[in-house]
Motif scaffolding. Structure first.
Motif, PDB file in Angstrom:
ATOM      1  N   GLN A   6       0.649  -1.251  -0.077  1.00 46.55           N
ATOM      2  CA  GLN A   6       0.564  -0.358   0.393  1.00 46.55           C
ATOM      3  C   GLN A   6       1.018   1.224   0.006  1.00 46.55           C
ATOM      4  N   GLN A   7       0.475   2.408  -0.823  1.00 49.63           N
ATOM      5  CA  GLN A   7       1.166   3.536  -0.807  1.00 49.63           C
ATOM      6  C   GLN A   7       0.626   3.948   0.106  1.00 49.63           C
ATOM      7  N   ASP A  30       9.791  -3.080   5.432  1.00 55.88           N
ATOM      8  CA  ASP A  30       9.892  -3.046   4.514  1.00 55.88           C
ATOM      9  C   ASP A  30       9.396  -2.092   3.344  1.00 55.88           C
ATOM     10  N   VAL A  31      10.699  -1.865   2.495  1.00 56.95           N
ATOM     11  CA  VAL A  31       9.584  -0.729   1.801  1.00 56.95           C
ATOM     12  C   VAL A  31      10.126  -0.336   0.147  1.00 56.95           C
ATOM     13  N   TRP A  55       6.011   2.470  -0.654  1.00 58.75           N
ATOM     14  CA  TRP A  55       4.538   1.416  -0.765  1.00 58.75           C
ATOM     15  C   TRP A  55       5.386   0.657   0.508  1.00 58.75           C
ATOM     16  N   VAL A  56       4.732   0.012   1.471  1.00 56.13           N
ATOM     17  CA  VAL A  56       4.799  -0.462   2.596  1.00 56.13           C
ATOM     18  C   VAL A  56       3.714  -2.168   2.108  1.00 56.13           C
ATOM     19  N   ARG A  59       0.034  -5.401   6.085  1.00 56.43           N
ATOM     20  CA  ARG A  59      -0.049  -4.945   8.022  1.00 56.43           C
ATOM     21  C   ARG A  59       1.422  -4.292   8.901  1.00 56.43           C
ATOM     22  N   ASP A  60       2.198  -3.126   7.782  1.00 58.76           N
ATOM     23  CA  ASP A  60       3.151  -2.427   8.116  1.00 58.76           C
ATOM     24  C   ASP A  60       3.010  -1.408   8.322  1.00 58.76           C
ATOM     25  N   VAL A  61       0.862  -0.641   7.248  1.00 59.63           N
ATOM     26  CA  VAL A  61       1.010   0.848   7.609  1.00 59.63           C
ATOM     27  C   VAL A  61       0.383   1.293   8.872  1.00 59.63           C
TER      28      VAL A  61
END
Length: 106
Positions: A6-7, A30-31, A55-56, A59-61
Protein backbone atom coordinates in the motif's frame (compact mmCIF):
# COMPACT_ATOMS: atom_id res chain seq x y z
CA UNK A 1 2.48 -15.41 1.65
CA UNK A 2 3.17 -11.68 1.74
CA UNK A 3 0.49 -9.08 2.29
CA UNK A 4 -0.42 -6.59 -0.45
CA UNK A 5 1.58 -3.37 -0.74
CA UNK A 6 0.00 0.00 0.00
CA UNK A 7 1.27 3.46 -0.88
CA UNK A 8 1.83 5.60 2.23
CA UNK A 9 3.86 8.62 1.16
CA UNK A 10 4.84 10.81 -1.78
CA UNK A 11 8.36 12.21 -1.42
CA UNK A 12 9.25 15.40 -3.24
CA UNK A 13 12.38 13.84 -4.72
CA UNK A 14 14.56 10.73 -4.61
CA UNK A 15 16.74 12.08 -1.78
CA UNK A 16 13.76 12.57 0.53
CA UNK A 17 12.35 9.19 -0.54
CA UNK A 18 15.56 7.43 0.48
CA UNK A 19 15.66 9.34 3.78
CA UNK A 20 12.15 8.21 4.70
CA UNK A 21 12.83 4.70 3.35
CA UNK A 22 15.91 4.42 5.60
CA UNK A 23 13.92 5.58 8.62
CA UNK A 24 11.24 2.95 7.98
CA UNK A 25 13.74 0.17 7.28
CA UNK A 26 15.55 1.02 10.52
CA UNK A 27 12.22 0.33 12.25
CA UNK A 28 12.09 -3.08 10.56
CA UNK A 29 9.58 -2.18 7.84
CA UNK A 30 10.12 -3.32 4.24
CA UNK A 31 9.76 -0.44 1.75
CA UNK A 32 9.47 -0.23 -2.03
CA UNK A 33 9.95 2.95 -4.07
CA UNK A 34 8.23 3.76 -7.35
CA UNK A 35 8.77 6.68 -9.70
CA UNK A 36 12.41 7.08 -8.73
CA UNK A 37 13.65 7.06 -12.33
CA UNK A 38 11.16 9.66 -13.56
CA UNK A 39 13.39 12.51 -12.37
CA UNK A 40 15.39 12.15 -15.59
CA UNK A 41 12.31 13.43 -17.43
CA UNK A 42 11.60 16.22 -14.93
CA UNK A 43 11.59 18.94 -17.58
CA UNK A 44 9.06 17.02 -19.65
CA UNK A 45 6.61 15.93 -16.92
CA UNK A 46 4.44 17.81 -14.41
CA UNK A 47 6.06 18.15 -10.96
CA UNK A 48 3.49 15.94 -9.21
CA UNK A 49 4.31 13.05 -11.55
CA UNK A 50 8.01 13.18 -10.67
CA UNK A 51 7.38 12.53 -6.98
CA UNK A 52 8.67 9.22 -5.60
CA UNK A 53 6.07 7.03 -3.90
CA UNK A 54 6.85 4.85 -0.87
CA UNK A 55 4.99 1.57 -0.46
CA UNK A 56 4.83 -0.77 2.55
CA UNK A 57 3.10 -4.08 3.12
CA UNK A 58 -0.48 -3.73 4.30
CA UNK A 59 0.34 -5.19 7.72
CA UNK A 60 2.86 -2.36 8.34
CA UNK A 61 0.71 0.58 7.19
CA UNK A 62 -0.31 1.77 10.66
CA UNK A 63 3.18 1.78 12.16
CA UNK A 64 4.77 3.22 9.01
CA UNK A 65 2.16 5.98 8.85
CA UNK A 66 2.91 6.97 12.44
CA UNK A 67 6.63 7.18 11.70
CA UNK A 68 6.02 9.22 8.55
CA UNK A 69 3.71 11.57 10.47
CA UNK A 70 6.48 12.12 13.04
CA UNK A 71 8.89 12.82 10.20
CA UNK A 72 6.53 15.34 8.62
CA UNK A 73 5.92 17.14 11.92
CA UNK A 74 9.60 17.22 12.77
CA UNK A 75 8.67 16.18 16.30
CA UNK A 76 12.08 15.03 17.43
CA UNK A 77 12.54 15.08 21.20
CA UNK A 78 15.94 14.56 22.80
CA UNK A 79 16.47 11.07 24.22
CA UNK A 80 18.83 9.52 26.73
CA UNK A 81 20.83 6.45 25.72
CA UNK A 82 19.88 3.44 27.85
CA UNK A 83 23.41 2.01 27.56
CA UNK A 84 25.71 4.95 28.33
CA UNK A 85 23.35 7.68 29.53
CA UNK A 86 24.35 10.19 26.81
CA UNK A 87 21.74 12.80 25.86
CA UNK A 88 21.15 12.68 22.07
CA UNK A 89 19.22 15.00 19.79
CA UNK A 90 15.90 13.54 18.66
CA UNK A 91 16.71 13.17 14.97
CA UNK A 92 19.44 10.61 15.69
CA UNK A 93 18.47 6.94 15.50
CA UNK A 94 21.46 5.73 17.52
CA UNK A 95 23.66 7.15 20.26
CA UNK A 96 26.54 9.22 18.93
CA UNK A 97 28.65 8.13 21.93
CA UNK A 98 28.25 4.34 21.91
CA UNK A 99 26.14 3.54 18.79
CA UNK A 100 23.28 1.95 20.75
CA UNK A 101 19.96 2.09 18.88
CA UNK A 102 17.41 4.66 19.95
CA UNK A 103 14.72 2.97 22.10
CA UNK A 104 11.29 2.60 20.47
CA UNK A 105 9.74 4.59 23.34
CA UNK A 106 11.98 7.63 22.79
Amino acid sequence: MTSPWQQIYHAGNALEAHLVKGMLEHAGIDVRLTGENLSAAAGELPADVVQVALWVQERDVSRASQLVMGYEQGGFSPWRCPACGELNEGQFDWCWQCSTDKPESA
